[in-house]
Scaffold this motif. Structure first.
Motif, short mmCIF file in Angstrom:
data_model
loop_
_atom_site.label_atom_id
_atom_site.label_comp_id
_atom_site.label_asym_id
_atom_site.label_seq_id
_atom_site.Cartn_x
_atom_site.Cartn_y
_atom_site.Cartn_z
N VAL A 25 -29.05 -67.78 -16.05
CA VAL A 25 -29.17 -66.83 -15.32
C VAL A 25 -28.38 -64.49 -15.41
N TRP A 26 -27.40 -65.14 -16.29
CA TRP A 26 -26.60 -63.48 -16.66
C TRP A 26 -27.63 -62.92 -16.94
N VAL A 27 -28.55 -63.42 -18.60
CA VAL A 27 -29.35 -62.51 -18.93
C VAL A 27 -30.37 -61.66 -18.06
N GLY A 28 -30.52 -61.72 -16.97
CA GLY A 28 -31.45 -60.68 -16.12
C GLY A 28 -30.77 -60.19 -15.66
N GLN A 29 -29.12 -60.64 -15.99
CA GLN A 29 -27.87 -59.51 -14.70
C GLN A 29 -27.83 -58.59 -15.24
N VAL A 30 -27.90 -58.19 -17.31
CA VAL A 30 -28.06 -57.34 -17.74
C VAL A 30 -28.02 -56.61 -17.99
N ARG A 31 -27.09 -54.85 -18.08
CA ARG A 31 -27.56 -53.70 -18.32
C ARG A 31 -27.37 -52.91 -19.14
N TRP A 32 -27.84 -51.57 -19.55
CA TRP A 32 -27.12 -51.35 -20.81
C TRP A 32 -25.56 -51.02 -20.66
N ILE A 33 -25.09 -50.74 -19.55
CA ILE A 33 -23.64 -50.05 -19.56
C ILE A 33 -23.11 -51.83 -20.20
#
Length: 299
Positions: free
Chosen positions: A210-218
């Motif tokens: 589920v973490w994949v969808g929460q990844v941002r550029w930062i």
């Protein structure tokens, strides 16, 4: 060499201090074992163009020494990072860095037990001062806090890290410090990645990805920074210093990590800096000076 090994050690531990802060932020989204794998995979991809020819030419040399490479990679580039990143999930960045400062004592003990590396009286005094500074910070300048001290899960992960990682610098110095550094670093990272694959799979089965969808550029920038500064540069600096400096002197510089990490945490995480931080940091720096100061009896 062109640079003082002590300057390299200062920079290496500055980057190690940054590692704790960045990991504290990134592990809020990316699970620790997965972050460990992504960090070292990025480092390996960056390294390969610079050492591929040496690896391809002398692969038989390294393959014949795979047990040592596997041990070094497992301890230094898998277990160490996993335990550190697990610890920052449950504890503060500053607390983790303070516990990490116990590492020099364990490295010196490992060097003495395994290879009878001597410890002079001056160095022992430096160790005691540095350890006193660390304890002064941990217990906030009040020794009564020692009675009430309770380690959380993150602290226990870091204690386990302190007990296992010292084998890495000791084994590396006496078994592999004369080998070409960049190819050796790449081989150790590769070994660490192999060891990390099973726990990465298990971790992602648990978290269902589920973490994949929460990844941002930062977070991507954070992983890239971890792959370059505390991974490639810091380890190259430290491994280079190990070739010229006794392991006991190299290890004492890790007492600088809580100093750097505290300053960075105050600036970027908004944590408070108190007088006991300043007093403890001063004792740590005095301890470092005593350890690197030449023993006149041997000159």
């Amino acid at each position: 060499m062109n640079y003082s090994p002590y300057l390299l050690l200062i920079l290496a531990n500055l980057f190690f201090g940054c590692n704790i802060i960045v990991a504290k932020l990134v592990t809020k989204v990316i699970p620790p074992i997965t972050l460990t794998f992504l960090r070292w995979l990025g480092s390996l991809l960056i390294l390969l163009p610079f050492c591929w020819r040496e690896i391809r030419t002398n692969w038989r040399f390294y393959l014949s020494r795979w047990p040592l490479i596997l041990i070094l990679g497992s301890i230094g580039y898998s277990l160490n990072t996993i335990l550190a990143y697990e610890s920052v999930r449950y504890s503060t960045a500053i607390n983790v860095s303070f516990i990490n400062a116990f590492m020099p004592i364990m490295v010196a003990v490992a060097g003495y037990v395994l290879y009878r590396e001597p410890i002079t009286g001056l160095q022992f005094t430096g160790f005691i001062l540095s350890l006193t500074g660390v304890l002064w910070i941990i217990f906030q300048g009040d020794w009564m806090h020692l009675v009430r001290f309770k380690a959380n899960t993150g602290d226990l992960f870091m204690v386990l890290n302190v007990l296992t990682w010292p084998l890495f610098p000791v084994l590396y110095k006496y078994k592999a410090s004369d080998w070409p550094r960049l190819p050796m670093l790449a081989w150790m990272i590769f070994a660490g990645l192999l060891v990390a694959i099973p726990p990465v799979i298990i971790e992602n089965l648990i978290f269902n990805g589920v973490w994949v969808g929460q990844v941002r550029w930062i977070h991507i920038i954070g992983i890239l920074g971890l792959a370059i500064f505390p991974s490639i540069l810091a380890n190259q600096f430290q491994n280079t210093a190990l070739k010229y400096v006794p392991v006991s002197k190299v290890s004492i510089f890790q007492s600088l990590i809580p100093v750097f990490a505290s300053l960075i945490a105050v600036i970027f995480l908004g944590e408070k800096f108190y007088l006991y931080h300043a007093c403890g940091g001063f004792l740590i720096l005095v301890g470092v000076f005593l350890v690197i100061r030449p023993d006149r009896r041997t000159t």
